[in-house]
Design an enzyme around this catalytic site. Structure first.
Site, PDB file in Angstrom:
ATOM      1  N   ASP A 267       0.869  -1.174   0.000  1.00  0.00           N
ATOM      2  CA  ASP A 267       0.000   0.000   0.000  1.00  0.00           C
ATOM      3  C   ASP A 267       0.911   1.231   0.000  1.00  0.00           C
ATOM      4  O   ASP A 267       2.137   1.127   0.139  1.00  0.00           O
ATOM      5  CB  ASP A 267      -0.973  -0.022   1.193  1.00  0.00           C
ATOM      6  CG  ASP A 267      -2.185   0.890   0.939  1.00  0.00           C
ATOM      7  OD1 ASP A 267      -2.143   1.714  -0.008  1.00  0.00           O
ATOM      8  OD2 ASP A 267      -3.182   0.791   1.681  1.00  0.00           O
TER       9      ASP A 267
HETATM   10  C1  BGC Z   1      -5.189   3.271   0.371  1.00  0.00           C
HETATM   11  C2  BGC Z   1      -5.379   2.303  -0.764  1.00  0.00           C
HETATM   12  C3  BGC Z   1      -5.272   3.036  -2.074  1.00  0.00           C
HETATM   13  C4  BGC Z   1      -3.919   3.703  -2.139  1.00  0.00           C
HETATM   14  C5  BGC Z   1      -3.633   4.388  -3.452  1.00  0.00           C
HETATM   15  C6  BGC Z   1      -3.952   4.116   0.208  1.00  0.00           C
HETATM   16  O1  BGC Z   1      -3.920   5.145   1.151  1.00  0.00           O
HETATM   17  O2  BGC Z   1      -5.140   2.544   1.594  1.00  0.00           O
HETATM   18  O3  BGC Z   1      -6.616   1.658  -0.640  1.00  0.00           O
HETATM   19  O4  BGC Z   1      -5.480   2.152  -3.142  1.00  0.00           O
HETATM   20  O5  BGC Z   1      -3.846   4.652  -1.086  1.00  0.00           O
HETATM   21  O6  BGC Z   1      -4.360   5.541  -3.599  1.00  0.00           O
END
Ligand code: BGC
Length: 752
Positions: A267
């Site tokens: 993530d």
């Molecule tokens: C979130 C993800 C997301 C990623 C990219 C993160 O903060 O937890 O779900 O896909 O950002 O934007």
């Protein structure tokens, strides 16, 4: 598998082998590097791309004033990757397409309440067609995290509390996103997230850790991931949280067991964030001068193959390799996973296939897409109360449409609708007007009078504008409009940013100032329909007692206003059912229908009394609205539950049937639900578990026999050694309209 390219396609293997034999170590590490687009592209990123130091980008369609901004920008960076790098390897373009793209569908929690896999798959397919028409080839969806704590704002992005329903939805979403083949330019790669148990944060606070029994992890939180992977999900994203003391970015055991063959991506910044978790390497040691070095190595060893914005893979792994702390095989495996993904997406065959400009008119925001969004937005609404058959409303007289969400075009799109245009969203007021009825409108209240919360809600752009008038003046205006009308539609609830990422709440009711407005509207004596917009289960004890009709509409997206108006005026019958238990009070959470009994369960027929698990001193332990609950504008009668056998052996299949009749005056849909209970086992088992459902549409007077098939697969659970087992004995099969109103039969399943 929805991806028709076999993972061991010899042509793909030969292509990737050939390519990898020509790659430098730096180029291989470049493939593992996933970066955002929103920095001035002419400078740093473009040079990095040219140097082969970027494997993919995320973002790129956000309305930012710098960096890559829109499909033309994405195309330009793809040109750089393909024509100006030594090996011409195209880029992955990822984007958060969570509930629709330019045509916005209901938030996932809402969509799950349709219990209709056609809506789920259509929403995902539509989003795939729209996103891919903008150059996107990878979406960070579906989020399959089980959510049982409505304080957690991201409950909005999942499919509720149940692993069985969640698994069916995960499959439907993967099919919709990836289509029949990843190489289809109208398909995008799915990314199932957040692995794993991100939906169980302590205290409901986002990013918080979870501690749970391994059995719960395996039986509740993992199954939707397994279902998505079995359906062909080609990538998976790690979770920010630590589960049972292990951040998933370092969880070699679970990654190895459950995500084999799937591209595993961190993530956002998730690898460096393990430093704050206090994590070192597998022995507890850390490079104090450069902790990112230690954690980047550890994540690669654990199996994380792409580093989203952590920047450690690109900058630290060369040193790690030289020092022997990661192996060339680990780097090669990760690089191969990225390249194979690109191959399957057809990017080597045609890196520009998703930049066909003619598709903008053909695939984006078409009338079909809008119609699908309208149908989904209607069928996900859940009617919680309809005293005196207040709904559907008559078209005569005047409707006062009141509330901060009544004429809202921004919040109605929900928390993850970056590409939805508020100007094209239909508000409830617009939708009711379009029904041709006489309407008046007053705002009546702000979303909240809590200024600090408003600042947080507007953190990433203004969605909540405060009316400067005193609350009493706004209420007085609304009360006057209500008094002059025949019926009141009060559209209240949450601002979009009250749920979603980093949006946990302690109080999960309708904000106090809005509730004051509602009380004043009810006090006028006019019939009031409460339409809620919300990203989580709300506590509505006062509302359930005093408001005659309550319709939960979630955040329904671009067509929500039309969909809600369709339901209010009987153009369509409400047919959604809750996919989470709705607590009476936040003190009850976490809450789920499958909770196991205790040694002191209390007798439900009696006053709970003391020394039982049933009671709090100050209230009930039961939900206000149970999982699976929802009303229609007609009524259904269930016949007795029938089984074709009462004694079964291991290879038998049990057929369970029930006859359902529409006994009311209007057509409607019923979601017939089947739950299984294992009353005696070698360990404590859930009180009941959903094992089947079917949505049936019935005209007045019409009957249908609904049948379900069960096998020993449905009896399985994980024992203390985490083996999948089933145990012979009695099983109770309950069938009914929701998890709390079941008629049951008992069968015996024998081993021999
Ligand atoms: C979130 C993800 C997301 C990623 C990219 C993160 O903060 O937890 O779900 O896909 O950002 O934007």
């Amino acid at each position: 598998m929805s991806d028709k390219t076999p993972s061991h396609d010899p042509r793909m293997a030969a292509f990737v082998d050939g390519l990898m034999s020509r790659m430098t170590l730096g180029e291989k590490l470049g493939q593992l590097n996933l970066v955002t687009t929103n920095i001035p592209i002419e400078q740093e990123r473009a040079d990095e791309i040219r140097a082969g130091r970027v494997g993919g980008m995320l973002g790129g369609l956000f309305p930012c004033s710098f960096g890559v901004n829109g499909p033309a920008g994405l195309r330009a960076v793809q040109e750089i990757a393909v024509t100006e790098t030594r090996l011409g390897i195209p880029l992955l373009f990822g984007y958060d397409v969570i509930h629709g793209h330019q045509t916005v569908f209901p938030i996932p929690l809402g969509l799950s309440c349709s219990w209709d896999m056609r809506h789920v798959e259509t929403a995902a397919r539509t989003a795939a067609r729209e996103a891919s028409a903008s150059g996107v080839n990878w979406v960070f969806s579906p989020m399959v995290d089980i959510g049982r704590d409505p304080r957690w704002g991201r409950i909005a992005e999942g499919s509720g509390e149940d692993p069985y329903l969640g698994s069916r939805i995960a499959e439907a979403m993967v099919h919709g996103l990836q289509g029949d083949a990843l190489s289809d330019p109208q398909s995008v790669m799915a990314c199932v997230k957040h692995f794993v148990a991100y939906g169980a944060p302590e205290g409901g606070r986002d990013y918080n850790n979870a501690d749970m029994s391994p059995q719960r992890l395996y039986d509740v939180y993992l199954p939707p991931f397994q279902a998505a992977v079995a359906a062909g999900a080609a990538s998976a994203m790690m979770s920010f949280s630590a589960v049972n003391a292990m951040p998933s970015h370092a969880d070699a055991d679970l990654l190895g067991k459950f995500l084999d063959g799937v591209l595993k991506v961190s993530d956002f910044d998730g690898i460096p964030e393990m430093i704050a978790h206090g994590l070192g390497d597998e022995t507890g040691a850390i490079d104090e001068a450069d902790p990112l070095q230690t954690l980047s190595e550890r994540a690669l060893r654990a199996g994380v193959q792409m580093d989203m914005m952590g920047k450690g893979y690109i900058s630290r792994l060369e040193g790690a390799l030289a020092a022997g702390r990661v192996t060339m095989e680990q780097v090669d495996d990760a690089c191969r996973a990225v390249l194979e993904t690109k191959y399957k997406l057809g990017l080597f065959a045609d890196p520009f296939a998703r930049f066909d400009e003619t598709r903008v008119a053909r695939d984006l925001k078409t009338p079909e897409n809008r119609a699908a969004a309208r149908a989904a937005a209607a069928d996900c609404c859940v009617l919680l109360k309809n005293a005196g058959e207040l709904l559907p409303l008559a078209r005569t007289g005047t409707v006062a449409v009141i509330g901060p969400l009544a004429d809202d075009h921004k919040n109605i799109l929900g928390p993850w609708a970056f590409q939805g245009d508020p100007a094209e969203a239909v508000s409830v007021l617009d939708g009711i007007r379009a029904q041709g009825v006489a309407v008046t409108h007053a705002k009546g209240a702000n979303f909240t009078e809590d200024r600090r919360m408003v600042e947080l809600l507007n953190f990433a752009g203004t969605k909540v504008e405060l009316d400067p008038r005193p609350p009493e003046a706004m209420v007085a205006e609304a009360v006057a409009a209500a008094a002059a009308a025949d019926v009141v539609v009060a559209v209240l609830g949450e601002a979009a940013e009250m749920s979603g990422e980093a949006a946990s709440r302690m109080d999960i009711g309708i904000p106090e100032n809005q509730r004051d407005l509602l009380k004043a509207l009810v006090a006028t004596g006019k019939p009031v329909v409460l339409v809620t917009m919300n990203g989580r289960p709300l506590t509505l004890p006062w509302e359930a007692e005093h408001v005659p009709a309550i319709l939960v509409s979630w955040f329904g997206g671009s067509e929500a206003g039309n969909a809600i108006a369709d339901l209010l005026f009987g153009e369509r019958a409400p047919c959604g059912r809750l996919t989470t238990s709705w607590p009476r009070h936040v003190g009850q959470v976490p809450l789920s229908y499958d909770r196991a009994t205790t040694g002191r369960p209390g007798n439900p027929a009696e006053d709970p009394g003391k020394y039982t698990t049933r009671c709090y001193l100050d209230g009930s332990s039961q939900p206000l609205f149970p999982f699976g609950f929802g009303l229609g504008t007609t009524s259904f009668a269930y016949g007795p539950v029938g089984v074709d056998k009462t004694e079964l052996g291991p290879d038998d299949r049990l057929t369970v049937s029930v006859n359902v009749t529409n006994t009311g005056r209007r057509a409607g849909a019923e979601v017939v639900q089947l739950y299984l209970t294992d009353p005696v086992a070698s360990q404590v088992r859930p009180g009941k578990q959903l094992r089947g459902f079917e949505k049936v549409w019935l005209e007045p007077g019409q009957s249908r026999t609904v049948s379900f098939a069960l096998t020993t697969r449905d009896l399985e659970f994980h024992d203390a050694q985490l083996r999948r087992v089933w145990e012979a004995g009695k099983f109770v099969i309950g069938v009914g309209p929701n998890s709390a109103e079941l008629d049951s039969v008992t069968v015996r399943w024998n081993k021999g």
